[in-house]
Design a protein around this motif. Structure first.
Motif, PDB file in Angstrom:
ATOM      1  N   SER A 267     -12.989   2.404   0.498  1.00 50.00           N
ATOM      2  CA  SER A 267     -12.520   1.314  -0.071  1.00 50.00           C
ATOM      3  C   SER A 267     -11.483   0.574   0.727  1.00 50.00           C
ATOM      4  O   SER A 267     -10.399   1.186   1.313  1.00 50.00           O
ATOM      5  CB  SER A 267     -11.695   1.656  -1.537  1.00 50.00           C
ATOM      6  N   ALA A 269      -9.546  -1.606  -0.143  1.00 43.97           N
ATOM      7  CA  ALA A 269      -8.452  -1.840  -0.806  1.00 43.97           C
ATOM      8  C   ALA A 269      -7.321  -0.470  -0.661  1.00 43.97           C
ATOM      9  O   ALA A 269      -6.127  -0.648  -0.599  1.00 43.97           O
ATOM     10  CB  ALA A 269      -8.598  -2.123  -2.317  1.00 43.97           C
ATOM     11  N   TRP A 270      -8.005   0.605  -0.823  1.00 44.64           N
ATOM     12  CA  TRP A 270      -7.205   1.803  -0.576  1.00 44.64           C
ATOM     13  C   TRP A 270      -6.802   1.844   0.736  1.00 44.64           C
ATOM     14  O   TRP A 270      -5.473   2.227   0.894  1.00 44.64           O
ATOM     15  CB  TRP A 270      -8.119   3.100  -1.151  1.00 44.64           C
ATOM     16  N   GLU A 272      -5.988  -0.296   2.576  1.00 41.89           N
ATOM     17  CA  GLU A 272      -4.643  -1.249   2.926  1.00 41.89           C
ATOM     18  C   GLU A 272      -3.599  -0.636   2.387  1.00 41.89           C
ATOM     19  O   GLU A 272      -2.551  -0.763   3.047  1.00 41.89           O
ATOM     20  CB  GLU A 272      -4.968  -2.453   2.123  1.00 41.89           C
ATOM     21  N   ASP A 314     -18.400  -2.687  -1.217  1.00 40.70           N
ATOM     22  CA  ASP A 314     -17.329  -2.969  -0.141  1.00 40.70           C
ATOM     23  C   ASP A 314     -17.894  -2.479   1.090  1.00 40.70           C
ATOM     24  O   ASP A 314     -17.588  -2.915   2.288  1.00 40.70           O
ATOM     25  CB  ASP A 314     -16.348  -1.878  -0.604  1.00 40.70           C
ATOM     26  N   TRP A 516      -1.573  -2.513  -5.867  1.00 42.52           N
ATOM     27  CA  TRP A 516      -2.039  -3.773  -5.704  1.00 42.52           C
ATOM     28  C   TRP A 516      -1.524  -4.802  -6.741  1.00 42.52           C
ATOM     29  O   TRP A 516      -1.280  -5.935  -6.091  1.00 42.52           O
ATOM     30  CB  TRP A 516      -3.661  -3.544  -5.992  1.00 42.52           C
ATOM     31  N   TYR A 520       0.008  -7.985  -5.099  1.00 39.78           N
ATOM     32  CA  TYR A 520      -0.764  -9.408  -5.617  1.00 39.78           C
ATOM     33  C   TYR A 520      -0.759 -10.049  -6.826  1.00 39.78           C
ATOM     34  O   TYR A 520      -1.732 -10.093  -7.632  1.00 39.78           O
ATOM     35  CB  TYR A 520      -2.327  -8.993  -5.111  1.00 39.78           C
ATOM     36  N   PRO A 525      -7.327  -4.344  -8.247  1.00 35.68           N
ATOM     37  CA  PRO A 525      -7.739  -4.147  -6.889  1.00 35.68           C
ATOM     38  C   PRO A 525      -9.219  -4.685  -6.736  1.00 35.68           C
ATOM     39  O   PRO A 525     -10.034  -4.268  -7.910  1.00 35.68           O
ATOM     40  CB  PRO A 525      -7.461  -2.857  -6.526  1.00 35.68           C
TER      41      PRO A 525
END
Ligand SMILES: *[C@@H]1O[C@H](CO)[C@@H](O)[C@H](O)[C@H]1NC(C)=O
Ligand SMILES: *[C@@H]1O[C@H](CO)[C@@H](O)[C@H](O)[C@H]1NC(C)=O
Ligand SMILES: *[C@@H]1O[C@H](CO)[C@@H](O)[C@H](O)[C@H]1NC(C)=O
Ligand SMILES: *[C@@H]1O[C@H](CO)[C@@H](O)[C@H](O)[C@H]1NC(C)=O
Ligand SMILES: *[C@@H]1O[C@H](CO)[C@@H](O)[C@H](O)[C@H]1NC(C)=O
Ligand SMILES: *[C@@H]1O[C@H](CO)[C@@H](O)[C@H](O)[C@H]1NC(C)=O
Ligand SMILES: *[C@@H]1O[C@H](CO)[C@@H](O)[C@H](O)[C@H]1NC(C)=O
Ligand SMILES: *[C@@H]1O[C@H](CO)[C@@H](O)[C@H](O)[C@H]1NC(C)=O
Ligand SMILES: *[C@@H]1O[C@H](CO)[C@@H](O)[C@H](O)[C@H]1NC(C)=O
Ligand SMILES: *[C@@H]1O[C@H](CO)[C@@H](O)[C@H](O)[C@H]1NC(C)=O
Ligand SMILES: *[C@@H]1O[C@H](CO)[C@@H](O)[C@H](O)[C@H]1NC(C)=O
Length: 688
Positions: A267, A269-270, A272, A314, A516, A520, A525
């Protein structure tokens, strides 16, 4: 050319030229490609690409190198040769170089630009005879370095530099990239960069050699293809290393921490929100400690889910080398099975199995893969799915290598505490108490009749070698008829679902959603659909610690029953019987494109549960804590709708034994390999 003055202490000999000497092989020129942000260098020699660890060289040896000094920043491809011989001959050197070319895929003659000969015998003085000097002259290296044991004052047409290799310096035989200053020479380890042409990896890695156990990512990309480049060190470096995994090249699922690298779980997102791992998972550290080299992080279904190929968003779905190249790699440990099936330069891949994630990728790639007994390997610093059902396994192409790896990797100090598994203490003896019966389960026969023939032949071999009998066995019926108090499949599915939902949500899902949302403006996410609804709708009031504990109790009751009534130990057998079943596709192709799998007689989806079976066969060992291994036994043809020619799909079978009887199975595989029943499988389109 070819006139050599060989003279110990000034006594000069004029040697004849070697008139028959072939002209020195033309070596490819060193081509600097880039200096990485980590201070290491990638370079080309001919059509190969390499990486050299310059930042932390393997060895820096002091000596008067003033005559050989290279421009700062420039590197020389070097070959290091060790010899115990008091007198080194041309034949010896020739033999060593031939063995390098034969036994290593990193070394090439292009590394003979520099030659360093090190004496590691017992004598305090050694020499090169005229044949050695003649041979070297034919090679025409630009630099000849000799260990100071060779004090012969050789003067050849090649400049000689004397540099001591004290014992305790880390220099080993093999190819290097050397930088030479006035007073020292630094030998940087060399890695060949292979294209991951099946795109099974996220990225490559190599040991930084910083003395802290850190790994460095390879951030090299070829725009012509879209593959990561995977670094493999020279195999020669480990030829004199006696550790059990010396030089094994191992790929790691990107779920395990490796110090210096991000653990993404597939991921972005993870990736990040988390920090670079500051320690290596103990299971992986053990591999390094035993001499193995970690070559890269491979692709996985995001957060170790069971997502189908067409559900990956992803990451780009990895490719399976088998058959038409368009078949599924299965889900979670997909990059591991497929990379071991694809690349001769890779030896093993480490993955995890919560619901099927070692066994199914092994089945579709035609490799050996295991789900060990619950608790056999620590999962510290591994991104969890369900702490009480997660396990770690290894893919291999060769039964003997697989067993050797397992016997050194799964050792008592690596076991999990029983407060994680919720089960009685695990005992895993190295048992030769083989089973008496084969239970042929309701998950068979294989749907492709040609594949079932392969299985029947294997069963004949199995019974012949071990003197076992075969019985039909309906696990669903047996579970359904257990007395009250023994959990049924319905309860067990619920318990497993609780166990597999909670750990990952608590340790990954929730922190990710919170971080997340913070970053944001309250957004959820961007993650694959496999986890989105479950995490979105996760009900913390329902998933309580009490429910978790209750679920562990349900599981415990089921395991206790299973180990006393179904697969149990006797004085003669670790596991009185073994169960055979199919975790694969019944010997049918399963494509990476969803719509191509809608021809039920010719193709298959992945996780097909036969009518009348109470649970997916893949769930038997996650429920009962048992060991389940998938082994390749043959292949069958199919007419591909991708290449439109006949291709081969692997046939495998899965074998279940009682929890703790892993080594009984390993010992069976060893015997079957000795008997020629189990084969070393090939990389590429066909496994056999
Ligand atoms: C790379 O070079 C070697 C040696 O010159 C040659 O044998 C090989 O065919 C080349 N490979 C490719 C892909 O060009
Ligand atoms: C000398 O080096 C060679 C090649 O690395 C190795 O095989 C041999 O065991 C070494 N001998 C000693 C005495 O260390
Ligand atoms: C040999 O390598 C080890 C591990 O990287 C390092 O700790 C040690 O200092 C090195 N020895 C020498 C003499 O450089
Ligand atoms: C790794 O980082 C964690 C969290 O910052 C810290 O608690 C731990 O002590 C660190 N471990 C090492 C070996 O530095
Ligand atoms: C299991 O027990 C160990 C001590 O043996 C303890 O450190 C650990 O926190 C316990 N884990 C759980 C999940 O209870
Ligand atoms: C395995 O079976 C094949 C034929 O089915 C037979 O030729 C072979 O001898 C058997 N091997 C063993 C070890 O039983
Ligand atoms: C196994 O048992 C179940 C439950 O009794 C039954 O529905 C199913 O048909 C049986 N399967 C086979 C292959 O006999
Ligand atoms: C299993 O779980 C479902 C849904 O979570 C629930 O409705 C059902 O009552 C549970 N069954 C048992 C036997 O616990
Ligand atoms: C969450 O679980 C609790 C306890 O089981 C239940 O009362 C509640 O209705 C659930 N909430 C939702 C939104 O389903
Ligand atoms: C290939 O496509 C044909 C036509 O759609 C279909 O009948 C057949 O089952 C397919 N076979 C395979 C192996 O995909
Ligand atoms: C699949 O095979 C069965 C048995 O041979 C046959 O009855 C059935 O019609 C076939 N189905 C398709 C879609 O071809």
């Amino acid at each position: 050319m070819g006139f050599l003055n060989l003279g110990p202490r000034g006594v000069a000999f004029l040697l004849c030229a070697w008139p028959t000497l072939a002209a020195p092989a033309k070596r490819a020129a060193w081509k600097h490609l880039q200096t990485t942000q980590y201070g290491d260098v990638t370079f080309g020699l001919g059509n190969q690409t390499y990486l050299a660890n310059i930042q932390h060289p393997t060895a820096v040896l002091g000596g008067d190198c003033s005559a050989a000094t290279t421009q700062q920043g420039s590197l020389v491809p070097f070959t290091v040769i060790f010899t115990e011989d008091e007198v080194v001959t041309g034949d010896y050197l020739k033999g060593v170089i031939a063995s390098y070319l034969e036994g290593d895929d990193v070394f090439s003659e292009d590394f003979l630009e520099g030659l360093y000969i090190v004496h590691n015998g017992t004598s305090s003085k050694a020499s090169l005879d005229s044949s050695a000097l003649g041979y070297i002259s034919g090679l025409a290296p630009k630099h000849l370095f000799l260990d100071t044991t060779y004090d012969g004052q050789y003067s050849t047409d090649v400049q000689v530099t004397y540099v001591a290799a004290p014992s305790g310096s880390n220099i080993t035989a093999g190819p290097y990239a050397a930088s030479i200053s006035e007073t020292s020479v630094a030998f940087g380890a060399v890695y060949r960069l292979y294209r991951d042409s099946h795109r099974d990896f996220l990225y490559g890695t190599y040991e930084s050699n910083d003395g802290e156990g850190t790994f460095t990512p390879v951030e090299v990309f070829q725009s012509r293809f879209w593959d990561p480049m995977i670094p493999v060190p020279s195999r020669i470096y480990s030829w004199a290393d006696s550790r059990p995994f010396a030089g094994y090249r191992v790929a790691i699922k990107d779920l395990f921490d490796i110090k210096g690298l991000i653990t993404s779980g597939g991921s972005q997102a993870w990736a990040e929100i988390v920090e670079i791992a500051n320690e290596t998972a103990p299971s992986v550290q053990r591999i390094v400690d035993l001499g193995g080299v970690l070559v890269g992080k491979y692709k996985l279904a995001q957060f170790a889910s069971g997502a189908n190929p067409w559900e990956w968003q992803d990451e780009h779905y990895p490719f399976n080398p088998r058959g038409d190249g368009w078949l599924t790699c299965s889900a979670s440990s997909s990059g591991g099975g497929c990379s071991v099936a694809a690349y001769d330069w890779l030896d093993f891949a480490i993955g995890s199995d919560t619901g099927s994630s070692m066994r199914r990728p092994a089945a579709v790639s035609g490799t050996y893969g295991n789900r060990p007994s619950q608790g056999l390997m620590t999962l510290n610093r591994v991104m969890p799915l369900g702490a009480a059902t997660d396990t770690a396994g290894v893919f291999s192409r060769d039964a003997h290598a697989w067993v050797h790896f397992a016997k050194n990797w799964y050792v008592p100090e690596m076991c999990q505490d029983s407060n994680i598994t919720g089960l009685t203490a695990l005992e895993a003896p190295d048992s030769y108490g083989f089973p008496k019966r084969i239970l042929y389960t309701e998950y068979l026969p294989l749907r492709n009749p040609a594949a079932e023939e392969v299985l029947q032949a294997f069963i004949k071999n199995l019974t012949a070698v071990f003197g076992m009998t075969v019985e039909n066995f309906n696990m669903t019926a047996v579970v359904a008829s257990t007395p009250d108090g023994v959990p049924k499949y319905r309860d067990l599915n619920n318990a497993t679902s609780v166990l597999n939902s909670m750990t990952q949500y608590q340790e990954v899902g929730k922190p990710l959603m919170e971080a997340w949302a913070d970053r944001y403006d309250g957004r959820f996410p961007p993650i694959d659909p496999a986890r989105r609804p479950g995490w979105r709708q996760y009900n913390e009031s329902y998933y309580t610690e009490e429910l978790y504990t209750e679920s562990l109790t349900v599981k415990r009751a089921a395991v206790d029953w299973f180990e006393s009534e179904v697969l149990y130990s006797t004085p003669e057998s670790c596991s009185e019987s073994i169960m055979l079943w199919d975790i694969g596709t019944g010997g049918l192709p399963s494509y990476r494109e969803q719509s191509m799998n809608n021809n039920p007689n010719d193709t298959s989806f992945l996780a097909v549960t036969p009518a009348g079976a109470g649970v997916s066969g893949a769930s038997i060992c996650p429920i009962y804590g048992c060991v389940d291994m998938t082994i390749p036994i043959g292949q069958v043809p199919y007419m591909s709708n991708v290449t439109f020619v006949e291709e081969m799909v692997p046939v495998t079978v899965s074998v279940i034994a009682k929890r703790g009887c892993d080594f009984m199975l390993w010992n069976m595989w060893e015997k079957l390999a000795d008997e020629g029943v189990l084969k070393t499988i090939k990389t590429g389109r066909t496994a056999f």
